[in-house]
Each structure stands twice: as structure tokens, then as C-alpha cells.
Scaffold this motif. Structure first.
Motif, PDB file in Angstrom:
ATOM      1  N   ARG A 100       0.868  -1.290  -0.035  1.00  0.00           N
ATOM      2  CA  ARG A 100       0.052   0.025  -0.180  1.00  0.00           C
ATOM      3  C   ARG A 100       1.099   1.329  -0.103  1.00  0.00           C
ATOM      4  O   ARG A 100       0.603   2.111  -0.857  1.00  0.00           O
ATOM      5  CB  ARG A 100      -0.818  -0.150   1.182  1.00  0.00           C
ATOM      6  N   GLU A 104       0.280   3.874  -2.929  1.00  0.00           N
ATOM      7  CA  GLU A 104      -0.241   4.999  -2.140  1.00  0.00           C
ATOM      8  C   GLU A 104       0.421   6.324  -2.195  1.00  0.00           C
ATOM      9  O   GLU A 104       0.058   7.526  -2.545  1.00  0.00           O
ATOM     10  CB  GLU A 104      -1.219   4.758  -1.191  1.00  0.00           C
ATOM     11  N   HIS A 150      -9.385   7.190   0.690  1.00  0.00           N
ATOM     12  CA  HIS A 150      -8.384   6.450  -0.140  1.00  0.00           C
ATOM     13  C   HIS A 150      -9.073   6.280  -1.654  1.00  0.00           C
ATOM     14  O   HIS A 150      -8.130   6.211  -2.390  1.00  0.00           O
ATOM     15  CB  HIS A 150      -7.965   5.360   0.510  1.00  0.00           C
ATOM     16  N   VAL A 166      -4.182  -2.281  -4.472  1.00  0.00           N
ATOM     17  CA  VAL A 166      -4.319  -1.526  -3.203  1.00  0.00           C
ATOM     18  C   VAL A 166      -5.532  -2.273  -2.357  1.00  0.00           C
ATOM     19  O   VAL A 166      -5.533  -2.533  -1.384  1.00  0.00           O
ATOM     20  CB  VAL A 166      -4.432  -0.229  -3.480  1.00  0.00           C
ATOM     21  N   ARG A 170      -5.596  -4.046   1.251  1.00  0.00           N
ATOM     22  CA  ARG A 170      -6.430  -3.349   1.964  1.00  0.00           C
ATOM     23  C   ARG A 170      -7.362  -4.633   2.647  1.00  0.00           C
ATOM     24  O   ARG A 170      -7.443  -4.381   3.710  1.00  0.00           O
ATOM     25  CB  ARG A 170      -7.110  -2.135   1.452  1.00  0.00           C
TER      26      ARG A 170
END
Length: 236
Positions: A100, A104, A150, A166, A170
Motif C-alpha cells: 500500500r 499510495e 483513499h 491496493v 487493504r
């Protein structure tokens, strides 16, 4: 976090009759939800008969559902002992947070120079709702708004494959996130989100990257502290 000392199977609903495969699907979905929300705590031995009685099904769909959850890494079979909810593995958490962070952090770094006014407005509106959820003590609503924050960032960079990766990582963090849902942590999460937003709004790519990196690093730090308090829920 809900205590397993109360009825850990209390959230499971009785099912209506149906095809064997659909019953297995329903049992698997219900057990997954109970595991992810920590109604069935990490390390807890699973009582198949209690599940059968609670949900009104035979042992076959329960066993089949548990086999699926074992494949997903949520339960494990212990020889001569039975099936238990798999403890949260800190090493796995680190790996998923690494993924992540890598994606991100770069997402917000790039977004800082290209972010549209519409995306900034969506982020600002989301943050206002997060504030309302924190003030109102709305834990579940805050969790959904956290996810949505997000999502807005990932939608803005328009790279569907990145968003998919992602989302997978997650999802693997769902149980860990439940442990970190205290009011104090929500306040900190909101502050971290604000820093990310402000850096993007200021078109400061490096500040946005640092803010996202720090935000995700805090999850690892919080889990390490929690693992010290409740070691029975974790594996190293």
C-alpha cells in the motif's frame, strides 16, 4: 472490540433451506464477517456444532465454508485439536502495508500536480463527514469514510490496476483495522488525512508523499503496541 466471552456466535443468523452450494456460500460469508469484525477473535477455537445450531444447517456447509476460509488465510486446522480462527500475522501485515505504501505514496506524489478542483472538493467533503463521525462517535461510519478517502485518491489517478492491487492488500488488513478503531486512533487518522489533503491542495508533491507514508507507518506502530497488550491475538 467485541469480546468472545459473550456469545461469539450471536451475530450469526439462522438460514433458510436451499441448495447445498448456496448454503455454503451463506455460511462462509457469515463466518467471514464474524472473523473480520472480531466477533470470532484471532486464536479462538471454532465450535462447528454451535455454528450448525445457530444457523440451522448441517455440518457439511459449515465444514465446506471453513475450508474456503482456510484457503483465504482466515482459519487454520490444528491436527488433533480442530479449527481455529487464525491469529493476525504481523509479518503479513507489514507486507500488505509495504504494498500500500509503495503505491499510495506514489499516487499522491503524482496527484499533487494534477489534482482537479472536483477531486479537491470531494476530499474536502469527505473530511468534513469524517469530522462529524469522530464527533458523533460513529465508528462504522468513520471506517467507511476512511475507505472512501483513499478511494477518491486512487480514482483520481485513473490507474485501475493499481486500485485493484491496493484493494486486495487493504482487504487483507480488515481484521487489523478493526483493532485500531478507538476514538483516539480515529482522531489521529483524521489529522493524518488532513495533512495529506493539505499537501495535495498546496501542490506539494513531496509533502503529500511524506504525509501518506507517515499515515500508513502509523498503522504498523499502532499494531505493534496493540500486539504487546494482546499477544494472544497475534503471531510474530
Amino acid at each position: 472490540m467485541k469480546s468472545a466471552a459473550a456469545d461469539p456466535y450471536g451475530a450469526l443468523q439462522k438460514l433458510q433451506g436451499g441448495e447445498r452450494s448456496s448454503l455454503t456460500d451463506a455460511v462462509a460469508a457469515a463466518l467471514r464477517e464474524a472473523i473480520v469484525t472480531l466477533a470470532l477473535e484471532p486464536g479462538m477455537m471454532i465450535d462447528k456444532q454451535a455454528i450448525c445450531e445457530r444457523m440451522g444447517v448441517s455440518r457439511f456447509p459449515v465444514s465446506a465454508a471453513l475450508a474456503r476460509l482456510a484457503t483465504a488465510g482466515l482459519v487454520e486446522v490444528l491436527p488433533q485439536r480442530g479449527t481455529r480462527v487464525k491469529p493476525i500475522v504481523i509479518h503479513d501485515i507489514r507486507q500488505h502495508l509495504f504494498i500500500r505504501s509503495a503505491l499510495e505514496v506514489e499516487a499522491v506524489r503524482g496527484l499533487a500536480s494534477t489534482c482537479s478542483e472536483a477531486t479537491l472538493a470531494a476530499l474536502a467533503a469527505n473530511l468534513e463527514k469524517q469530522r462529524e463521525a469522530v464527533t458523533g462517535g460513529l465508528r462504522h461510519e468513520f471506517h467507511l469514510l476512511d475507505l472512501a478517502f483513499h478511494e477518491i485518491l486512487l480514482d483520481a489517478i485513473d490507474l485501475p490496476r493499481v486500485k485493484e492491487i491496493v484493494a486486495t492488500s487493504r482487504g487483507a488488513l480488515d481484521r487489523a483495522r478493526q483493532l485500531l478503531g478507538s476514538p483516539e486512533r480515529q482522531i489521529q487518522t483524521l489529522a493524518e488525512h488532513v495533512r495529506i489533503f493539505e499537501a495535495i491542495a498546496a501542490r506539494d508533491a513531496e509533502a503529500a508523499a511524506r504525509a501518506m507514508h507517515g499515515h500508513l507507518d502509523q498503522v504498523v506502530a499502532e499494531l505493534q503496541r496493540f500486539a504487546g497488550e494482546r499477544p494472544g491475538l497475534f503471531e510474530a
